[in-house]
Design an enzyme around this catalytic site. Structure first.
Site, mmCIF file in Angstrom:
data_model
loop_
_atom_site.group_PDB
_atom_site.id
_atom_site.type_symbol
_atom_site.label_atom_id
_atom_site.label_comp_id
_atom_site.label_asym_id
_atom_site.label_seq_id
_atom_site.Cartn_x
_atom_site.Cartn_y
_atom_site.Cartn_z
ATOM 1 N N ARG A 12 31.615 46.754 36.422
ATOM 2 C CA ARG A 12 30.407 45.772 36.560
ATOM 3 C C ARG A 12 30.822 44.990 38.066
ATOM 4 N NH1 ARG A 12 28.123 47.589 32.766
ATOM 5 N NH2 ARG A 12 27.662 46.553 31.008
ATOM 6 N N GLU A 53 22.780 41.139 40.579
ATOM 7 C CA GLU A 53 21.700 42.426 40.206
ATOM 8 C C GLU A 53 20.473 41.758 40.119
ATOM 9 O OE1 GLU A 53 23.595 45.113 37.682
ATOM 10 O OE2 GLU A 53 25.245 45.588 38.845
ATOM 11 N N HIS A 75 22.577 50.342 39.093
ATOM 12 C CA HIS A 75 23.049 50.100 37.591
ATOM 13 C C HIS A 75 22.330 51.038 36.465
ATOM 14 C CE1 HIS A 75 25.343 47.046 34.840
ATOM 15 N NE2 HIS A 75 25.286 48.341 34.365
HETATM 16 P P1 NAP Z 1 36.853 51.467 26.831
HETATM 17 O O1 NAP Z 1 36.839 52.584 26.013
HETATM 18 O O2 NAP Z 1 36.933 50.052 26.153
HETATM 19 O O3 NAP Z 1 37.745 51.562 27.983
HETATM 20 C C1 NAP Z 1 37.654 50.331 28.841
HETATM 21 C C2 NAP Z 1 39.213 50.644 29.704
HETATM 22 O O4 NAP Z 1 39.603 49.571 30.611
HETATM 23 C C3 NAP Z 1 40.393 50.690 28.764
HETATM 24 O O5 NAP Z 1 41.224 51.858 29.009
HETATM 25 C C4 NAP Z 1 41.023 49.593 28.943
HETATM 26 O O6 NAP Z 1 42.422 49.483 28.825
HETATM 27 C C5 NAP Z 1 40.782 49.235 30.412
HETATM 28 N N1 NAP Z 1 41.237 47.979 30.777
HETATM 29 C C6 NAP Z 1 40.612 46.815 29.968
HETATM 30 N N2 NAP Z 1 41.126 45.871 30.685
HETATM 31 C C7 NAP Z 1 41.683 46.088 31.498
HETATM 32 C C8 NAP Z 1 42.706 45.484 32.558
HETATM 33 N N3 NAP Z 1 42.664 43.974 32.436
HETATM 34 N N4 NAP Z 1 43.526 46.133 33.502
HETATM 35 C C9 NAP Z 1 43.399 47.597 33.463
HETATM 36 N N5 NAP Z 1 42.590 48.122 32.563
HETATM 37 C C10 NAP Z 1 41.897 47.556 31.559
HETATM 38 O O7 NAP Z 1 35.151 51.103 27.380
HETATM 39 P P2 NAP Z 1 34.098 52.375 27.983
HETATM 40 O O8 NAP Z 1 33.390 52.719 27.022
HETATM 41 O O9 NAP Z 1 35.024 53.488 28.983
HETATM 42 O O10 NAP Z 1 33.334 51.340 29.092
HETATM 43 C C11 NAP Z 1 33.924 50.750 30.257
HETATM 44 C C12 NAP Z 1 32.966 50.026 31.074
HETATM 45 O O11 NAP Z 1 32.242 50.706 31.852
HETATM 46 C C13 NAP Z 1 32.171 48.978 30.128
HETATM 47 O O12 NAP Z 1 32.748 47.909 29.680
HETATM 48 C C14 NAP Z 1 31.197 48.581 31.229
HETATM 49 O O13 NAP Z 1 31.447 47.667 31.766
HETATM 50 C C15 NAP Z 1 31.135 49.932 32.122
HETATM 51 N N6 NAP Z 1 30.031 50.794 32.155
HETATM 52 C C16 NAP Z 1 29.219 50.796 33.139
HETATM 53 C C17 NAP Z 1 27.885 51.456 33.229
HETATM 54 C C18 NAP Z 1 27.019 51.559 34.152
HETATM 55 O O14 NAP Z 1 25.726 51.759 33.910
HETATM 56 N N7 NAP Z 1 27.634 51.427 35.317
HETATM 57 C C19 NAP Z 1 27.403 52.001 32.003
HETATM 58 C C20 NAP Z 1 28.408 51.975 30.866
HETATM 59 C C21 NAP Z 1 29.516 51.273 31.016
HETATM 60 P P3 NAP Z 1 43.306 49.776 27.282
HETATM 61 O O15 NAP Z 1 42.678 50.967 26.896
HETATM 62 O O16 NAP Z 1 44.393 49.722 27.907
HETATM 63 O O17 NAP Z 1 42.763 48.573 26.263
#
Ligand code: NAP
Length: 329
Positions: free
Chosen positions: A238, A267, A286
């Protein structure tokens, strides 16, 4: 009488049509939700909300006394004020998993496009500037294969990026997240590092955490200064996980080589944003999860979450299970 639900911004047509058969659906797109009288009237009666990027805060919730469920058509849920939802026993859901590979494809595409300068070279060819048979080194890019990729946020999407990088491009995977991931370490020969070590060592830094109070402005001046001057920074998380002014300065001062950005602080991005003038910055609007197939799957999953909750069952992707547990007690 049919239950009233609000659909906001993005619910794919077949899913919307199906919901319309069963519920009294009011669909809104890109409106000022704080002031639109029609929206505010319907919020007052709605039992469910399904959609994308609707800010669900205290102000909205105070107007929505009948609300039972907010179903996001996205995995990120930084638009939801979860504590406020908890206080009112309102369920919140997201759409994890179905978009993982699609987002990883997008991010890897942006990474390659940035390293190999594909959008810039596309313009060069289309503008008729390719006038000598062999292009000069001023158009050369940087290798992706066999380089070090630092992934910040080794969750579902982070690991799908690692998979592409490790098996497809023989990259060395470095990662940082809150907890270590032994399975990913084994599968992708990935190395866990603290944030600063990762920034120092990586050729590509890829940010894919959720936006939370802890990750807000995670990457700023100091972090860019730690990166290699040749580093390419990719943001797929984000916009507000990065201090955008510091990114602009880092690029202007040559502290990093280039950036690939799917997300921005504001955005849609301001057309006067200096990032848009930089040749070494590749941008997309995005669009990480937005393919026809995946958007449909996300809408279907979000609708399923919504309907399960409205029918008194626990939705599969409940963000705030304490609300459910509270109900059961
Ligand atoms: P996820 O499976 O929950 O993975 C998130 C990761 O971020 C986890 O490994 C988590 O660590 C880590 N994390 C959280 N807080 C942190 C911190 N303070 N410092 C370091 N690492 C941290 O989620 P996901 O499905 O992969 O999605 C991740 C994010 O991608 C979404 O929340 C969204 O913001 C973004 N996204 C963007 C798009 C786009 O269109 N650009 C589309 C989809 C998603 P732990 O595992 O150790 O808790």
């Amino acid at each position: 009488m049919k239950k009233k639900i609000i659909a906001y911004n993005r619910v794919e047509k077949p899913v919307l049509e199906d919901l319309q058969k069963k519920y009294d659906v009011q669909f809104f797109k890109n409106i000022d939700t704080k002031n639109d009288p029609d929206f505010l009237k319907h919020v007052g009666q709605a039992e469910g909300i399904i959609g994308l990027e609707l800010e669900v805060d205290r102000e909205l919730l105070e107007r929505a006394p009948h609300l039972k469920i907010v179903s996001n058509v996205s995995v990120g849920y930084n638009n939801l004020h979860v504590e406020e939802l908890n206080k009112r026993n309102i369920m919140a859901t997201n759409t994890p998993g179905v978009l993982t590979d699609t987002v990883a494809d997008t991010i890897f595409g942006i990474l390659i496009a940035t390293a190999r300068r594909i959008p810039e070279l596309d313009q060069f060819v289309k503008n008729g500037e390719w006038v000598t048979e062999a292009v000069g080194e001023e158009h050369f890019g940087m290798n992706v294969h066999h380089k070090k990729l630092g992934i910040i946020g080794m969750g579902r999407i982070g690991q799908a990026i690692a998979q592409r990088a490790h098996f497809g491009f023989d990259m060395d995977i470095l990662y940082h997240s809150r907890t270590r991931k032994p399975d990913a370490e084994e599968k992708f020969a990935a190395t866990y590092l603290d944030l600063y070590a990762l920034l120092r060592e990586s050729d590509f830094v890829c940010l894919i955490t959720p936006l939370t109070p802890e990750t807000k402005e995670l990457i700023g001046k100091r972090e860019f200064q730690l990166m290699k001057k040749s580093a390419i920074f990719i943001n797929g998380s984000r916009g507000r996980t990065v201090v955008e002014q510091d990114l602009i300065k880092a690029l202007q001062n040559g502290e990093i080589a280039a950036a690939g950005l799917d997300v921005f602080e504001k955005e849609p991005v301001d057309p006067n944003n200096p990032l848009l003038q930089m040749k070494n910055v590749v941008t997309t609007p995005h669009i990480g999860s937005s393919t026809h197939e995946t958007e449909l799957e996300m809408s279907e999953l979000a609708a399923y979450n919504l309907e399960e909750a409205l029918n008194g069952r626990k939705p599969p992707n409940l963000i705030n299970p304490s609300v459910w547990n509270g109900k059961k007690a």
